[in-house]
Design a protein around this motif. Structure first.
Motif, PDB file in Angstrom:
ATOM      1  N   MET A  65       0.838  -1.189   0.000  1.00 16.82           N
ATOM      2  CA  MET A  65       0.000   0.000   0.000  1.00 16.82           C
ATOM      3  C   MET A  65       0.881   1.251   0.000  1.00 16.82           C
ATOM      4  O   MET A  65       1.717   1.429   0.872  1.00 16.82           O
ATOM      5  CB  MET A  65      -0.883  -0.031   1.256  1.00 16.82           C
ATOM      6  CG  MET A  65      -1.641   1.234   1.485  1.00 16.82           C
ATOM      7  SD  MET A  65      -2.567   1.219   3.021  1.00 16.82           S
ATOM      8  CE  MET A  65      -1.374   0.808   4.269  1.00 16.82           C
ATOM      9  N   GLU A  88       0.192  -3.806   9.285  1.00 16.18           N
ATOM     10  CA  GLU A  88       1.466  -3.563   8.598  1.00 16.18           C
ATOM     11  C   GLU A  88       2.615  -3.312   9.565  1.00 16.18           C
ATOM     12  O   GLU A  88       3.544  -2.574   9.250  1.00 16.18           O
ATOM     13  CB  GLU A  88       1.382  -2.400   7.595  1.00 16.18           C
ATOM     14  CG  GLU A  88       0.049  -1.878   7.219  1.00 16.18           C
ATOM     15  CD  GLU A  88      -0.438  -0.803   8.184  1.00 16.18           C
ATOM     16  OE1 GLU A  88      -0.770  -1.134   9.334  1.00 16.18           O
ATOM     17  OE2 GLU A  88      -0.500   0.366   7.802  1.00 16.18           O
ATOM     18  N   TRP A 139      16.272  -3.021  13.692  1.00 12.88           N
ATOM     19  CA  TRP A 139      14.820  -3.186  13.687  1.00 12.88           C
ATOM     20  C   TRP A 139      14.245  -2.468  14.893  1.00 12.88           C
ATOM     21  O   TRP A 139      14.913  -2.362  15.917  1.00 12.88           O
ATOM     22  CB  TRP A 139      14.429  -4.664  13.841  1.00 12.88           C
ATOM     23  CG  TRP A 139      14.876  -5.575  12.760  1.00 12.88           C
ATOM     24  CD1 TRP A 139      15.970  -6.387  12.795  1.00 12.88           C
ATOM     25  CD2 TRP A 139      14.241  -5.797  11.494  1.00 12.88           C
ATOM     26  NE1 TRP A 139      16.048  -7.102  11.625  1.00 12.88           N
ATOM     27  CE2 TRP A 139      15.007  -6.764  10.808  1.00 12.88           C
ATOM     28  CE3 TRP A 139      13.102  -5.283  10.877  1.00 12.88           C
ATOM     29  CZ2 TRP A 139      14.677  -7.222   9.545  1.00 12.88           C
ATOM     30  CZ3 TRP A 139      12.773  -5.738   9.618  1.00 12.88           C
ATOM     31  CH2 TRP A 139      13.554  -6.699   8.962  1.00 12.88           C
ATOM     32  N   GLY A 169      -1.746  -6.975  15.809  1.00 16.48           N
ATOM     33  CA  GLY A 169      -0.315  -7.291  15.875  1.00 16.48           C
ATOM     34  C   GLY A 169       0.527  -6.103  16.302  1.00 16.48           C
ATOM     35  O   GLY A 169       0.097  -5.250  17.091  1.00 16.48           O
ATOM     36  N   ASP A 170       1.747  -6.040  15.783  1.00 17.35           N
ATOM     37  CA  ASP A 170       2.664  -4.951  16.140  1.00 17.35           C
ATOM     38  C   ASP A 170       2.044  -3.583  15.854  1.00 17.35           C
ATOM     39  O   ASP A 170       2.329  -2.607  16.547  1.00 17.35           O
ATOM     40  CB  ASP A 170       3.969  -5.066  15.329  1.00 17.35           C
ATOM     41  CG  ASP A 170       4.983  -6.005  15.969  1.00 17.35           C
ATOM     42  OD1 ASP A 170       4.619  -6.727  16.914  1.00 17.35           O
ATOM     43  OD2 ASP A 170       6.150  -6.017  15.517  1.00 17.35           O
ATOM     44  N   GLY A 213       6.242 -10.890  19.817  1.00 16.30           N
ATOM     45  CA  GLY A 213       4.957 -10.381  19.341  1.00 16.30           C
ATOM     46  C   GLY A 213       4.228 -11.346  18.425  1.00 16.30           C
ATOM     47  O   GLY A 213       3.091 -11.088  18.038  1.00 16.30           O
ATOM     48  N   ILE A 214       4.887 -12.485  18.093  1.00 18.16           N
ATOM     49  CA  ILE A 214       4.245 -13.400  17.137  1.00 18.16           C
ATOM     50  C   ILE A 214       2.922 -13.948  17.704  1.00 18.16           C
ATOM     51  O   ILE A 214       1.886 -13.883  17.035  1.00 18.16           O
ATOM     52  CB  ILE A 214       5.208 -14.537  16.722  1.00 18.16           C
ATOM     53  CG1 ILE A 214       6.395 -13.937  15.956  1.00 18.16           C
ATOM     54  CG2 ILE A 214       4.495 -15.575  15.850  1.00 18.16           C
ATOM     55  CD1 ILE A 214       7.535 -14.899  15.694  1.00 18.16           C
ATOM     56  N   PRO A 215       2.901 -14.445  18.962  1.00 17.37           N
ATOM     57  CA  PRO A 215       1.624 -14.968  19.463  1.00 17.37           C
ATOM     58  C   PRO A 215       0.534 -13.899  19.491  1.00 17.37           C
ATOM     59  O   PRO A 215      -0.631 -14.187  19.231  1.00 17.37           O
ATOM     60  CB  PRO A 215       1.936 -15.423  20.901  1.00 17.37           C
ATOM     61  CG  PRO A 215       3.399 -15.357  21.073  1.00 17.37           C
ATOM     62  CD  PRO A 215       3.992 -14.583  19.940  1.00 17.37           C
TER      63      PRO A 215
HETATM   64  C1  LIG Z   1      15.109  -9.213  15.409  1.00 22.53           C
HETATM   65  C2  LIG Z   1      13.729  -9.614  15.869  1.00 22.53           C
HETATM   66  C3  LIG Z   1      13.542 -10.829  16.520  1.00 22.53           C
HETATM   67  C4  LIG Z   1      12.273 -11.206  16.959  1.00 22.53           C
HETATM   68  N1  LIG Z   1      12.118 -12.400  17.600  1.00 22.53           N
HETATM   69  C5  LIG Z   1      10.898 -12.772  18.024  1.00 22.53           C
HETATM   70  C6  LIG Z   1      10.713 -14.026  18.681  1.00 22.53           C
HETATM   71  O1  LIG Z   1      11.659 -14.804  18.871  1.00 22.53           O
HETATM   72  N2  LIG Z   1       9.461 -14.343  19.112  1.00 22.53           N
HETATM   73  C7  LIG Z   1       8.390 -13.516  18.931  1.00 22.53           C
HETATM   74  O2  LIG Z   1       7.269 -13.840  19.349  1.00 22.53           O
HETATM   75  N3  LIG Z   1       8.545 -12.326  18.301  1.00 22.53           N
HETATM   76  C8  LIG Z   1       9.755 -11.938  17.835  1.00 22.53           C
HETATM   77  N4  LIG Z   1       9.904 -10.730  17.199  1.00 22.53           N
HETATM   78  C9  LIG Z   1       8.721  -9.862  17.017  1.00 22.53           C
HETATM   79  C10 LIG Z   1       7.865 -10.376  15.869  1.00 22.53           C
HETATM   80  O3  LIG Z   1       8.656 -10.463  14.696  1.00 22.53           O
HETATM   81  C11 LIG Z   1       6.703  -9.409  15.638  1.00 22.53           C
HETATM   82  O4  LIG Z   1       6.050  -9.129  16.869  1.00 22.53           O
HETATM   83  C12 LIG Z   1       5.685 -10.020  14.686  1.00 22.53           C
HETATM   84  O5  LIG Z   1       6.303 -10.329  13.455  1.00 22.53           O
HETATM   85  C13 LIG Z   1       4.536  -9.043  14.456  1.00 22.53           C
HETATM   86  O6  LIG Z   1       3.729  -9.532  13.424  1.00 22.53           O
HETATM   87  P1  LIG Z   1       2.853  -8.526  12.566  1.00 22.53           P
HETATM   88  O7  LIG Z   1       2.172  -9.383  11.542  1.00 22.53           O
HETATM   89  O8  LIG Z   1       2.033  -7.673  13.442  1.00 22.53           O
HETATM   90  O9  LIG Z   1       3.881  -7.540  11.850  1.00 22.53           O
HETATM   91  P2  LIG Z   1       5.046  -7.874  10.825  1.00 22.53           P
HETATM   92  O10 LIG Z   1       5.584  -9.241  11.021  1.00 22.53           O
HETATM   93  O11 LIG Z   1       5.985  -6.711  10.910  1.00 22.53           O
HETATM   94  O12 LIG Z   1       4.301  -7.872   9.421  1.00 22.53           O
HETATM   95  C14 LIG Z   1       3.846  -6.679   8.827  1.00 22.53           C
HETATM   96  C15 LIG Z   1       3.817  -6.894   7.321  1.00 22.53           C
HETATM   97  O13 LIG Z   1       3.215  -5.742   6.710  1.00 22.53           O
HETATM   98  C16 LIG Z   1       3.986  -5.384   5.583  1.00 22.53           C
HETATM   99  N5  LIG Z   1       3.810  -3.940   5.342  1.00 22.53           N
HETATM  100  C17 LIG Z   1       4.367  -2.901   6.016  1.00 22.53           C
HETATM  101  N6  LIG Z   1       3.964  -1.732   5.494  1.00 22.53           N
HETATM  102  C18 LIG Z   1       3.134  -2.041   4.471  1.00 22.53           C
HETATM  103  C19 LIG Z   1       2.405  -1.254   3.534  1.00 22.53           C
HETATM  104  N7  LIG Z   1       2.434   0.089   3.540  1.00 22.53           N
HETATM  105  N8  LIG Z   1       1.670  -1.911   2.618  1.00 22.53           N
HETATM  106  C20 LIG Z   1       1.606  -3.272   2.588  1.00 22.53           C
HETATM  107  N9  LIG Z   1       2.271  -4.069   3.449  1.00 22.53           N
HETATM  108  C21 LIG Z   1       3.025  -3.452   4.374  1.00 22.53           C
HETATM  109  C22 LIG Z   1       5.421  -5.747   5.954  1.00 22.53           C
HETATM  110  O14 LIG Z   1       6.201  -5.905   4.796  1.00 22.53           O
HETATM  111  C23 LIG Z   1       5.210  -7.053   6.711  1.00 22.53           C
HETATM  112  O15 LIG Z   1       5.191  -8.152   5.836  1.00 22.53           O
HETATM  113  C24 LIG Z   1      11.159 -10.340  16.741  1.00 22.53           C
HETATM  114  C25 LIG Z   1      11.339  -9.128  16.076  1.00 22.53           C
HETATM  115  C26 LIG Z   1      12.611  -8.761  15.642  1.00 22.53           C
HETATM  116  C27 LIG Z   1      12.772  -7.443  14.933  1.00 22.53           C
END
Ligand SMILES: Cc1cc2nc3c(=O)[nH]c(=O)nc-3n(C[C@H](O)[C@H](O)[C@H](O)COP(=O)(O)OP(=O)(O)OC[C@H]3O[C@@H](n4cnc5c(N)ncnc54)[C@H](O)[C@@H]3O)c2cc1C
Length: 260
Positions: free
Chosen positions: A1, A30, A130, A154-155, A167-169
């Protein structure tokens, strides 16, 4: 987006190819920099973020799951072993350091084991930075995550463990709660469902997280008190996102203070 605009009672989105989509409900999924959140909500303070440097090393390791503390660092360095690779990194709450200083601390963390020596010269080129949400209690409590035509999951919603960064769960759980509210035809109920989850599973860490990262506590953790086996186990459990019963936390803290 690439673009997002309110249009009547709904929204218009434009993707990278220039295609336009009209939607009547917007679910912001996102991640931490969510455009949907920025459109509707107050910005978070820098103290609501965990700043990290990390890399995935493409080899197995004999090292165990490790958390390391440094006096003065409001965060920790980690090693998460995997089968064919391992992740290592360092994180600090509230952007405490300039990049150069932060890398130096990361390099210092690698000095802890000869197995990590080969990584050190590659660190500054290969590590990536990150952001992770680590909301303080007041921010979490006030976070708006839904209205009649939009919601955050999510995040994007800030639903992550304020100390471990896990934040995965919560990405999965908040998505499921939003689906439940939408299925019931009551999107406005999602705000209450989201808060119930956060109150039960994240509010504790949001409250004690800032305390955990105080220089005094970090000094204790980086020093002799972590020689206590049971305290060490407790800290690993907390940082792994477990929710030990309160009495175990207090007894672990007491043991830590007494040094056994
Ligand atoms: C280094 C690191 C290690 C981690 N280790 C762990 C762990 O061991 N265990 C755990 O539970 N959590 C861990 N986390 C946290 C975990 O990765 C996040 O909490 C989780 O991925 C959040 O999921 P989400 O779907 O909300 O967001 P995200 O995984 O960030 O997904 C968001 C998606 O939206 C997409 N996006 C962004 N902007 C746009 C846009 N404008 N248009 C379209 N798409 C867009 C992105 O490309 C991405 O694919 C870690 C994080 C980091 C940085």
């Amino acid at each position: 987006m690439e673009k997002l605009e309110s249009k009547g009672r709904g929204f218009e989105l434009q993707d990278r190819a220039g295609e336009i989509f009209a939607v009547d409900f917007l679910a912001g999924a996102e991640g931490i920099s969510s455009r949907v959140r920025r459109m509707f909500c107050e910005p978070w303070s820098r103290m609501d973020y965990f700043y990290t440097l990390s890399l995935l090393w493409p080899k197995p390791t004999s090292l165990p799951l490790t958390f390391r503390f440094f006096s003065g660092l409001e965060g920790y360095a980690w090693i998460f072993p995997g089968k064919e690779s391992f992740s290592l990194g360092i994180g600090s709450r509230g952007k405490q350091f300039q990049a150069g200083q932060f890398f130096s601390l990361f390099e210092k963390a690698l000095d802890s084991d000869p197995e990590l020596a080969e990584i050190k010269p590659r660190l500054r080129k290969q590590a990536v930075s990150w952001l992770i949400p680590a909301l303080r209690f007041s921010t979490l409590r006030q976070q708006k995550v839904a209205a009649d035509n939009w919601a955050l999951i999510g995040d994007a919603s800030g639903a992550a463990h304020a100390v471990s960064g896990g934040g995965i769960p919560y990405a999965l759980k908040t998505a499921s709660l939003l689906a439940e509210a939408l299925k019931a035809g009551r999107p406005e109920q999602y705000q209450a469902l989201w808060w119930r989850l956060c109150k039960d599973e994240l509010a504790g860490a949001a409250l004690w997280g800032p305390l955990f990262y105080r220089p005094f506590i970090q000094g204790m953790l980086s020093g002799y008190l972590l020689k206590s086996g049971s305290a060490k186990k407790l800290v690993v459990r907390l940082l792994s996102g477990e929710h030990p019963p309160r009495r175990e936390i207090f007894s672990g803290l007491a043991k830590m203070l007494l040094g056994f």
